[in-house]
Write an enzyme that holds these catalytic residues in place. Structure first.
Site, mmCIF file in Angstrom:
data_model
loop_
_atom_site.group_PDB
_atom_site.id
_atom_site.type_symbol
_atom_site.label_atom_id
_atom_site.label_comp_id
_atom_site.label_asym_id
_atom_site.label_seq_id
_atom_site.Cartn_x
_atom_site.Cartn_y
_atom_site.Cartn_z
ATOM 1 N N HIS A 1 18.529 18.314 -89.907
ATOM 2 C CA HIS A 1 18.504 18.808 -91.012
ATOM 3 C C HIS A 1 17.877 20.125 -91.228
ATOM 4 O O HIS A 1 17.586 20.751 -92.473
ATOM 5 C CB HIS A 1 18.459 18.070 -91.976
ATOM 6 C CG HIS A 1 19.251 16.617 -92.250
ATOM 7 N ND1 HIS A 1 20.258 16.670 -93.216
ATOM 8 C CD2 HIS A 1 19.319 15.587 -91.666
ATOM 9 C CE1 HIS A 1 20.599 15.679 -93.072
ATOM 10 N NE2 HIS A 1 20.319 14.790 -92.277
ATOM 11 N N LYS B 1 15.974 23.609 -107.432
ATOM 12 C CA LYS B 1 15.866 23.006 -105.967
ATOM 13 C C LYS B 1 14.349 23.014 -105.401
ATOM 14 O O LYS B 1 13.811 23.459 -106.433
ATOM 15 C CB LYS B 1 16.630 23.842 -104.858
ATOM 16 C CG LYS B 1 16.097 25.388 -105.040
ATOM 17 C CD LYS B 1 16.984 26.214 -103.899
ATOM 18 C CE LYS B 1 18.389 26.568 -104.290
ATOM 19 N NZ LYS B 1 19.070 26.414 -103.194
ATOM 20 N N ARG B 2 14.277 22.149 -104.364
ATOM 21 C CA ARG B 2 12.655 22.041 -104.067
ATOM 22 C C ARG B 2 12.326 23.742 -104.060
ATOM 23 O O ARG B 2 12.853 24.383 -103.531
ATOM 24 C CB ARG B 2 12.504 21.537 -102.976
ATOM 25 C CG ARG B 2 12.912 19.870 -103.068
ATOM 26 C CD ARG B 2 11.837 19.228 -103.787
ATOM 27 N NE ARG B 2 10.461 19.417 -103.577
ATOM 28 C CZ ARG B 2 9.946 18.520 -102.799
ATOM 29 N NH1 ARG B 2 10.542 17.173 -102.891
ATOM 30 N NH2 ARG B 2 8.670 18.265 -102.580
ATOM 31 N N LYS C 1 27.634 21.428 -105.495
ATOM 32 C CA LYS C 1 27.551 21.005 -106.940
ATOM 33 C C LYS C 1 28.128 21.929 -107.983
ATOM 34 O O LYS C 1 28.983 21.524 -108.782
ATOM 35 C CB LYS C 1 26.513 20.126 -107.074
ATOM 36 C CG LYS C 1 26.119 18.946 -106.282
ATOM 37 C CD LYS C 1 24.632 18.402 -106.422
ATOM 38 C CE LYS C 1 24.621 17.433 -105.128
ATOM 39 N NZ LYS C 1 22.930 17.116 -105.083
ATOM 40 N N THR D 1 23.189 21.658 -100.664
ATOM 41 C CA THR D 1 24.265 20.665 -101.356
ATOM 42 C C THR D 1 24.445 21.261 -102.749
ATOM 43 O O THR D 1 25.630 20.985 -103.347
ATOM 44 C CB THR D 1 23.977 19.181 -101.131
ATOM 45 O OG1 THR D 1 22.362 19.214 -101.217
ATOM 46 C CG2 THR D 1 24.431 18.924 -99.617
ATOM 47 N N LYS E 1 13.506 29.478 -99.696
ATOM 48 C CA LYS E 1 14.432 29.353 -100.614
ATOM 49 C C LYS E 1 14.431 30.647 -101.591
ATOM 50 O O LYS E 1 15.155 30.980 -102.257
ATOM 51 C CB LYS E 1 14.461 28.152 -101.316
ATOM 52 C CG LYS E 1 14.713 26.865 -100.540
ATOM 53 C CD LYS E 1 14.755 25.515 -101.611
ATOM 54 C CE LYS E 1 14.723 24.243 -100.587
ATOM 55 N NZ LYS E 1 16.189 23.929 -100.011
#
Ligand code: 26Q
Length: 836
Positions: A376, A568-569, A680, A676, A574
């Protein structure tokens, strides 16, 4: 001990032919009331929603229980091949709503609760999230078990029953403050304790060579400190199909005789302390979503899960087949969710060699035909390594086995590439250095017949980069399985209004066949349909504002603003920071009066930072300080609003994704394995602004470039930028970025907190900034301008929104799991006796 009663009665009529419990309002209301009065012992004076919730949950659980047993019998009878999903994390969120949906009980329960004077929404909201995961990887495991049950595949999830899940996040003075998540405090109605299936797990001690009767020498692991693993089973219902699979979570507990031994030696307190070490193993989830290196307790958790689960699977095998393992590999498969449970490779070897007297070759053939590994992450720093010293101390027998595996593997490498010692050094399971380390990813690859990434780009980058040597050796092991999310939770449940419109338009088949959403595409041209679509999104935005108000107090936001969301985290890769820089740029435009044709925007952030991750926590502080300044400035009123939603979690995402217009997926290309959350949002009709990273690439392929806001360097360009990156020149040449940096550098957002954001400023200006924030700023601002302009044409935007939902069919975890099954597990679906 085998339970004779159960074996005898296995599919006898007495157990299976009982009339199923009623699924209509009257029976349901009766059962809820019975559980409230008798099981829970409450009366009319009890006003707490918790007990009404529990009574409702127990009534639903009874209906699951019948289907659960009949599913177990069907698997047992058919002697089906089984797969086991081994994961240190299952981020399940709430269970009640999902169970009601999957049992088809929503309508009758609405009626039953109405009769009882209860409010369904209040009860559903009173359930705490099961937050037994950090983020994407843990939620993926939860979506996967849902899809396995819906596809009627005999798959069991194996995980840990942490006493404390992912911490609760408070924001104080703009800073993240962590609070323990004692999610089991008020009991957990969804679990069934199975003490009769406890397993013994060994730690410490040493190995000895003994003369055995059948073999010359035999290794025994002695003087161990043992811990018990107690299973707790959680039902995982399929969608209206009678299947209920099992998520089995292990809790650690002290053994009795261990206590007694210490007690006899006269050291009562030491024995209590030892009990403590045993029970600590499953006390808390590690809240770090990049590997936390070298922590002994984490290695204990990993081995505890692997050993308990393998012993449990072997126990089931032996019960049916005795000690004949000749068919074991044809009938069992273990999917490793990242390297976290990868010690399972060595543990299965140990069990077969030491407990079942198998020869090495036979044991290795079984192991490498049953293990499959999913990677991952591409970040090299996140690859798990364990000091050999720690292994020797905690798991001496497993270290020996790992050395044996490595010796044979090195032989294979030198056969294939004679004399290539550098390659042997690179590929060795043992990394040499000032301290030897075990490379867990390599152990997983060597021990598995399948190695997969989680999106096309990610899987390709694994083959070209991180695992290139292994790809050259075993190209056939490598494959891709692009992630997906369950359409039950992430559309049917979280967006009831949109679901109803979709079902009315194209029928209900999409719930288990998400590709059918493509039938919506023609309706993008239908003005009436668009109006209804828009109205539903508006309603979901109002619901999101109410949620926000409940979580963090009042403050009016106009639902007509564009809801621009990044949840998100918090991670540097990111790039929440890039998003904040854009917010500051918008603020700068407002201050300059550059607001002609302005699209009002509400920028929403949410996410947890690992408690020890300094930069991530500082980014949260920056978001909050910027939000504060903007919200206090009358110039920004009605134009720009910034919100940080504290304590982001699964149940928050259920509200957030339904009310989002613009989804932020802006990682540095090549760093986000898949994502992911992006899926959504898309399913719920948000448009994406994103880089060519992870599954974004496939999202854009499906929906078309004209319905996606693309920006930024490609993964290849990112790689080529290394060594010739000059952020200061970029800042000097880009007036907009220059002005943004100026705001930061004059401490505009930290007037009374001198210098606190200096590390952020330095990271942007650093020529070695791995995340290339300055490099992508210009194209990001342009893409944001396109998005704003598009949003101002509501009709055109709604068309794009519909087309996004219509093109999202690929991102169902049903599709992902079908591919795992087709290529890796090869299981037959099984219809239980009590279908539906
Ligand atoms: C490892 C060792 C010690 C302590 C913690 C950990 C640890 C725990 C969790 C390391 C990593 C994680 C979680 C990783 C994760 O969530 N990865 C995400 O997985 C998603 C599902 O495949 C992808 O969509 C995301 O791109 C990826 O970042």
């Amino acid at each position: 001990m085998i339970n004779k009663l159960l074996i005898k009665s296995t599919p006898t009529p007495a157990l299976t032919d009982k009339p199923p419990l009623g699924m209509e309002p009257v029976s349901l209301a009766e059962d809820i009331s019975r559980h409230f009065n008798y099981t829970l012992g409450r009366d009319k004076n009890c006003k707490s929603a918790h007990y009404s919730y529990s009574a409702l949950a127990l009534a639903v659980r009874d209906r699951l229980m019948e289907r659960w047993k009949s599913t177990a019998y069907a698997y047992e009878e058919g002697d089906s091949k089984r797969a086991y999903y081994l994961s240190l994390e299952f981020l399940m969120g709430r269970t009640l709503g999902n169970a009601m949906l999957n049992l088809g009980l929503e309508d009758p329960l609405h009626k039953a609760l109405h009769e009882l004077g209860l409010d369904m929404e209040e009860l559903v909201d009173s359930e705490p999230d099961a937050g037994l995961g950090n983020g994407g990887l843990g939620r993926l495991a939860a979506c996967f078990v849902d899809s396995c049950a819906t596809l009627q595949l005999p798959v069991m999830g194996y995980g840990l029953r942490y006493e404390y899940g992912m911490f609760r996040q408070n924001v104080e003075g703009g800073q993240q403050v962590e609070e323990p998540d004692h999610w089991l405090r008020n009991g957990h109605v969804w679990e069934i304790e199975r003490p009769e299936l406890a397993q013994r797990i060994r730690f410490g001690g040493r190995t000895e060579i003994q003369e055995g009767p059948s073999r010359v020498k035999r290794v025994v692991w002695v003087d161990t400190h043992d811990v018990l693993a107690l299973p707790y089973d959680i039902p995982v219902p399929g969608y209206q199909n009678g299947t209920v699979n099992t998520l089995r979570l292990w809790k650690s507990s002290a053994t009795d005789e261990f206590d007694l031994g210490e007690f006899n030696a006269g050291s009562y307190s030491e024995s209590v302390a030892a009990k403590n070490t045993a029970e600590h193993i499953t006390m808390v989830l590690y809240p770090n979503d990049a590997s936390e290196n070298g922590k002994e307790l984490r290695l204990r958790q990993q081995y505890f899960l692997a050993s308990a689960s393998l012993q449990d699977a072997i126990r089931q095998w032996v019960r049916k087949h005795g000690k004949d393992f000749s068919q074991f590999a044809e009938k069992n498969c273990f999917q490793l969710n990242d390297t976290h449970p990868s010690i399972a490779v060595a543990e299965l070897m140990r069990l077969l060699l030491d407990e079942y007297d198998m020869e090495w070759g036979e044991a290795w053939a079984i192991t490498t035909r049953t293990m499959a590994y999913t990677n991952h992450t591409l970040l090299p720093e996140a690859l798990e390594r364990w000091p050999v010293r720690l292994f020797r101390q905690l798991l001496p027998r497993l270290l020996e086995i790992i050395f044996d595996i490595n010796a044979r593997f090195m032989g294979e490498v030198s056969n294939r590439w004679p004399g290539d010692f550098d390659r042997m050094r690179r590929m060795s399971l043992i990394e040499e250095g000032w301290e030897q380390q075990v490379r867990m990813a390599y152990l997983a690859i060597v021990g598995s017949y399948s190695v997969n990434g989680v999106a096309e780009l990610h899987s390709n980058l694994l083959k070209q980069g991180l695992f290139h040597d292994f790809y050259e050796l075993w190209p056939q092991k490598f494959n891709n399985k692009t992630n997906g999310v369950t359409p039950r939770r992430w559309l049917a449940w979280c967006n009831p209004k949109l679901s109803a419109l979709i079902s009315e338009t194209i029928g209900e088949g999409w719930v288990t066949d998400l590709a059918q959403l493509s039938k919506l595409a023609p309706y993008a041209e239908d003005a009436k349909f668009r109006a209804r679509w828009r109205e539903i999104k508006h309603g979901n935005k109002v619901r999101l504002l109410e949620f926000k108000k409940k979580e963090m107090g009042v403050e009016a936001i106009d639902p007509n603003m564009m809801f621009d969301v990044q949840v998100k985290r918090i991670h540097e890769y990111k790039r929440q920071l890039l998003n904040v820089l854009h917010v500051i740029h918008l603020y700068d435009r407002i201050k300059r009066g550059d607001t002609a044709n302005w699209t009002p925007r509400c920028v929403l952030f949410g996410g947890k930072a690992a408690p020890g991750y300094f930069m991530a926590k500082l980014i949260i502080k920056l978001i909050n300080n910027v939000a504060n300044v903007i919200d206090k400035d009358p110039a920004a009123e009605g134009l720009l609003s910034v919100v940080f939603v504290p304590n982001y979690r699964v149940s928050a995402m259920e509200v957030i994704c339904a009310g989002t217009d613009l989804s932020e997926q802006i990682s540095t290309a090549g760093k986000e394995a898949s994502g992911t959350g992006n899926m959504k949002f898309m399913i719920n009709g948000a448009l994406t602004i994103g880089t060519l990273d992870g599954a974004n690439i496939e999202i854009r392929e499906e929906v078309g470039d004209e319905n996606f806001f693309l920006f930024g360097l490609t993964a290849e360009e990112v790689e080529n930028t290394r060594g010739n990156y000059d952020p200061n020149a970029i800042i000097a040449a880009n007036d907009e970025l220059h002005r943004v940096m100026h705001y930061l550098e004059i401490s505009h957002f930290n007037k009374f907190e001198p210098n606190i954001f200096d590390p952020i400023i330095m990271s942007i200006r650093n020529p070695h900034d791995p995340w290339l924030t300055a490099a992508d700023f210009g194209s990001y601002v342009q893409a944001q301008q396109k998005a704003a302009a598009a949003y101002s044409d509501q009709d055109a935007w709604t068309k794009m929104s519909i087309l996004n939902t219509a093109a999202s069919g690929k991102f169902s975890s049903d599709r992902t799991i079908s591919e795992y099954n087709r290529d890796i597990w090869k299981l037959q679906p099984v219809t239980p006796l009590l279908a539906r």
